[in-house]
Scaffold this active site. Sequence first.
Site, mmCIF file in Angstrom:
data_model
loop_
_atom_site.group_PDB
_atom_site.id
_atom_site.type_symbol
_atom_site.label_atom_id
_atom_site.label_comp_id
_atom_site.label_asym_id
_atom_site.label_seq_id
_atom_site.Cartn_x
_atom_site.Cartn_y
_atom_site.Cartn_z
ATOM 1 N N SER A 281 49.997 46.425 70.758
ATOM 2 C CA SER A 281 50.786 47.813 70.906
ATOM 3 C C SER A 281 51.840 47.197 70.536
ATOM 4 O O SER A 281 52.735 46.147 70.591
ATOM 5 C CB SER A 281 50.409 47.970 72.792
ATOM 6 N N TYR B 94 51.415 44.821 80.743
ATOM 7 C CA TYR B 94 50.893 45.385 80.031
ATOM 8 C C TYR B 94 51.944 44.737 78.377
ATOM 9 O O TYR B 94 51.244 44.000 77.774
ATOM 10 C CB TYR B 94 51.173 46.872 79.881
ATOM 11 N N ALA C 258 34.045 54.262 74.781
ATOM 12 C CA ALA C 258 34.236 54.883 74.995
ATOM 13 C C ALA C 258 34.836 56.409 75.356
ATOM 14 O O ALA C 258 34.386 57.800 75.054
ATOM 15 C CB ALA C 258 33.495 55.165 76.626
HETATM 16 P P1 NAD Z 1 41.203 55.042 76.227
HETATM 17 O O1 NAD Z 1 41.760 54.959 77.570
HETATM 18 O O2 NAD Z 1 41.282 56.176 75.912
HETATM 19 O O3 NAD Z 1 40.112 54.142 75.533
HETATM 20 C C1 NAD Z 1 40.405 52.321 76.673
HETATM 21 C C2 NAD Z 1 38.735 52.616 76.755
HETATM 22 O O4 NAD Z 1 38.910 50.621 77.262
HETATM 23 C C3 NAD Z 1 37.572 53.377 77.922
HETATM 24 O O5 NAD Z 1 36.946 53.687 76.651
HETATM 25 C C4 NAD Z 1 37.619 52.330 78.779
HETATM 26 O O6 NAD Z 1 36.616 53.057 79.697
HETATM 27 C C5 NAD Z 1 37.720 51.009 78.479
HETATM 28 N N1 NAD Z 1 37.632 50.401 79.697
HETATM 29 C C6 NAD Z 1 38.810 50.205 80.720
HETATM 30 N N2 NAD Z 1 38.282 49.227 80.710
HETATM 31 C C7 NAD Z 1 37.458 48.515 81.354
HETATM 32 C C8 NAD Z 1 36.932 47.955 81.603
HETATM 33 N N3 NAD Z 1 37.794 46.284 82.596
HETATM 34 N N4 NAD Z 1 35.911 46.919 80.700
HETATM 35 C C9 NAD Z 1 35.022 47.193 79.411
HETATM 36 N N5 NAD Z 1 36.012 48.492 79.031
HETATM 37 C C10 NAD Z 1 36.734 49.367 79.998
HETATM 38 O O7 NAD Z 1 42.457 53.990 75.760
HETATM 39 P P2 NAD Z 1 43.105 54.078 74.019
HETATM 40 O O8 NAD Z 1 44.636 54.862 73.771
HETATM 41 O O9 NAD Z 1 42.276 54.623 73.221
HETATM 42 O O10 NAD Z 1 43.437 52.849 74.263
HETATM 43 C C11 NAD Z 1 42.399 51.772 73.152
HETATM 44 C C12 NAD Z 1 43.919 50.168 73.229
HETATM 45 O O11 NAD Z 1 44.636 50.811 72.764
HETATM 46 C C13 NAD Z 1 43.825 49.689 74.046
HETATM 47 O O12 NAD Z 1 43.418 48.058 74.531
HETATM 48 C C14 NAD Z 1 45.036 50.793 74.755
HETATM 49 O O13 NAD Z 1 45.952 49.373 75.524
HETATM 50 C C15 NAD Z 1 46.140 50.593 73.224
HETATM 51 N N6 NAD Z 1 46.844 51.246 72.519
HETATM 52 C C16 NAD Z 1 46.843 52.676 73.210
HETATM 53 C C17 NAD Z 1 48.430 53.589 73.313
HETATM 54 C C18 NAD Z 1 48.022 54.212 72.960
HETATM 55 O O14 NAD Z 1 49.682 54.837 73.400
HETATM 56 N N7 NAD Z 1 46.990 55.794 73.606
HETATM 57 C C19 NAD Z 1 49.128 52.383 72.915
HETATM 58 C C20 NAD Z 1 49.598 51.670 71.669
HETATM 59 C C21 NAD Z 1 48.254 50.497 72.366
#
Ligand code: NAD
Length: 284
Positions: free
Chosen positions: A116, A157, A10
């Site tokens: 990450s 995390y 999403a």
């Molecule tokens: P985001 O918040 O845009 O998307 C994460 C999605 O996970 C959301 O749609 C949210 O609704 C869903 N989610 C969260 N909790 C949930 C639950 N309990 N059940 C079902 N769905 C759930 O984040 P993003 O930045 O696109 O992150 C994607 C992945 O990359 C994550 O695993 C995050 O830890 C990792 N990550 C992100 C970054 C960054 O800087 N954005 C860096 C390193 C790793």
Amino acid sequence: MGTYVVTGSASGMGRAVAERLRADGHTVIGVDIQAADVVADLSTPAGRRTAVDAVLSTCGGRLDGAVLAAGLGPTPGKDQPSRIIQVNFFGVIELLQAWRPALAAAERAKVVVFSSNSTTTIPAIPGRAIRAMLDGDGEKAVRILRIFGRAAASMAYGASKIAVSRWVRRNAVTRDWAGAGIRLNAIAPGAILTPLLEKQLSTPAEAKTIHSFPVPIGGFGDAGQLADWVVFMLSDAADFLCGSVLFVDGGSDAYFRADDWPGSLPARRLAPYLWKFKRFKSFS
Ligand code: NAD
């Protein structure tokens, strides 16, 4: 054209991956706590069971790939360490274990798990918390991390992402995964401008930390760029990629740890093959 499951579909990077796959003509089953084909809360065992069952009944017993992007960031909060561990670790491995037969049915399936660069850039993450997760004991991991007070979410995390990366590397090379034709790998992004990062940037103290963090090429990554890497890792070009953790982080990991790579291989692991006591048999 294939059938792919994408968790976290999403928002952010999961959403970008789902859009790319759909644009290429694939069928995507999105899983998220909101606005998805399968709405499920991956922080609870019941929610994970819902996700497992709904995807298996929708995909007809065959998945060409899975992308595990659902995740929580290191934002502090009372129950956050527990939720982070439940979603970022158990919300990946329990789903993959249950979907494995459907992935094996596709014969050349590919899996990409979101790790990450916090795995290598947060210091002093307790190994005991990582081991507790890998032993299936999330509550013990939370107890260990509680001593960090306000920093517990950040430690949870980093620990959740190390544990999930280790789980990927341990399993990727086994008969159940490599032997079943499934390529299991992880991607380790740095700071990518998604709603997760925007939430962190909305808190002045967190924003200050993020802006002062070394990123050699500067700025933030873009969800679309990361989606391109993931789609590549799902393609035939990745047939020889197995158990890798690919850092796409603007250089932060290399900046801090240039000389930490490679970690040396203990001789006792290689010796049986060198001295021909053992002969490795591949799974192909
Ligand atoms: P985001 O918040 O845009 O998307 C994460 C999605 O996970 C959301 O749609 C949210 O609704 C869903 N989610 C969260 N909790 C949930 C639950 N309990 N059940 C079902 N769905 C759930 O984040 P993003 O930045 O696109 O992150 C994607 C992945 O990359 C994550 O695993 C995050 O830890 C990792 N990550 C992100 C970054 C960054 O800087 N954005 C860096 C390193 C790793």
